[in-house]
Design an enzyme around this catalytic site. Structure first.
Site, PDB file in Angstrom:
ATOM      1  N   MET A  64       0.856  -1.187   0.000  1.00 36.89           N
ATOM      2  CA  MET A  64       0.000   0.000   0.000  1.00 36.89           C
ATOM      3  C   MET A  64       0.896   1.242   0.000  1.00 36.89           C
ATOM      4  SD  MET A  64      -3.442  -0.945   2.039  1.00 36.89           S
ATOM      5  CE  MET A  64      -2.869  -0.642   3.677  1.00 36.89           C
TER       6      MET A  64
ATOM      7  N   HIS B 206       9.725  -3.809   3.183  1.00 29.63           N
ATOM      8  CA  HIS B 206       9.427  -4.043   1.766  1.00 29.63           C
ATOM      9  C   HIS B 206      10.725  -4.370   1.009  1.00 29.63           C
ATOM     10  CE1 HIS B 206       5.946  -1.288   2.855  1.00 29.63           C
ATOM     11  NE2 HIS B 206       5.336  -2.354   2.392  1.00 29.63           N
TER      12      HIS B 206
ATOM     13  N   GLN C 128      -3.002 -12.030   8.318  1.00 31.03           N
ATOM     14  CA  GLN C 128      -3.165 -11.763   6.877  1.00 31.03           C
ATOM     15  C   GLN C 128      -2.461 -12.847   6.054  1.00 31.03           C
ATOM     16  OE1 GLN C 128      -2.907  -7.812   4.803  1.00 31.03           O
ATOM     17  NE2 GLN C 128      -0.803  -8.418   4.432  1.00 31.03           N
TER      18      GLN C 128
END
Ligand code: PAF
Length: 294
Positions: A32, A39, A162
């Site tokens: 996002m 990341h 998740q």
């Protein structure tokens, strides 16, 4: 298509044309935005997966409205596409796909199938309070996978719930993609990296460190005494001005309360520090993990 150092794709046509040009395996990192070193680890690992290390890494940047509740930070979620593009390039991505809402849902989201994540995987942890959150995450990931058709999907394990839900989504729907989880990356003080950490003031950052500290201590105590006191952990967090949403011990795969003795279980917590919601987890093990050295 704008060419700033690496392809920044926006529309489905731009994505399709880029996909048609690719000869090698595509490894996909959904984000996002507000990229950080967590990341970077996903992108670096994505680059190494595939024959002769010749894979390409596509990252998506899309702040998915379907996964935010009415009182959550959708509007305020940090957005800085140009900075993210520079970071993505530095971390080794080959292309960025940054679609608008209309690129993902040209006829509006009501015109598309939605995924309902299994309730058994949502009864605890974030699923218990963030109603509909994992349905929104599952829906967008299914849609992104359908549009990109990557070989590998890489996900951070920081949001363990998740990761487990998306792993089951891929299995249950038989989606032709390998899924790979990457362990949580922490700053030098131990705080799990998150795009939301940038909301923290210096003082709040110091307070927030009580969370990884409590989890580390719980791990040690568990190994020593084969048990831990969740009430004590909760009050140690509260003493540091963290508001505890949950602190739970669960089966790490089923995400349900642990039945009997397990050699490994999940200890996960969500706290609010100032106005910032933070999550973190660890694994409770009765003995040290076996490390294979080859
Ligand atoms: O973890 C995230 O950043 C998001 O939940 C994801 C997987 C990109 C889906 O919007």
């Amino acid at each position: 298509m704008i060419q700033v150092q690496l392809p920044i794709l926006q529309t489905k046509d731009e994505l399709d044309s880029w996909l048609r040009q690719q000869k090698n395996q595509i490894n996909f990192v959904p984000t996002m935005g507000a990229l950080h070193l967590g990341h970077a680890e996903l992108i670096k690992t994505a680059k190494k997966i595939g024959a002769h290390q010749s894979s390409v890494v596509l990252i998506s940047i899309f702040v998915n409205p379907l996964q935010f509740g009415a009182n959550e930070d959708f509007e305020d979620y940090p957005k800085n596409l140009m900075n993210d593009c520079q970071l993505a390039k530095k971390y080794g991505a080959d292309a960025i796909w940054a679609p608008n809402y209309e690129d993902i849902f040209p006829y509006g989201e009501k015109a598309y199938f939605k995924i309902k994540a299994p309730s058994t995987l949502q009864n605890y942890l974030c699923g218990a309070t963030r109603k509909g959150h994992f349905d929104g995450v599952s829906t967008i990931i299914a849609r992104l996978l359908g549009l990109i058709k990557p070989n590998t999907l890489l996900l951070g394990e920081k949001d363990w719930q998740q990761y487990i839900i998306l792993r089951q989504l891929v299995n249950d729907l038989g989606l032709p993609v390998e899924i790979q989880g990457i362990a949580t990356v922490r700053d030098s003080n131990g705080l799990a990296l998150s795009s939301r950490n940038q909301y923290l003031s210096k003082n709040e950052h110091t307070q927030a460190l009580a969370l990884p500290r409590a989890l580390r201590k719980a791990c040690k105590d568990f190994k020593k005494h084969q048990g831990i006191n969740l009430k004590e952990i909760k009050s140690s967090l509260e003493k540091n001005d963290l508001k505890v949403e949950y602190i739970e011990i669960l089966d790490k795969d089923l995400l349900t309360p642990v039945q009997g003795t397990k050699s490994i279980s999940l200890l996960a917590a969500a706290v609010t520090c100032g106005n910032t919601r933070l999550i973190d987890h660890t694994f409770l093990m009765t003995r040290s993990p076996i490390v294979a050295i080859d």
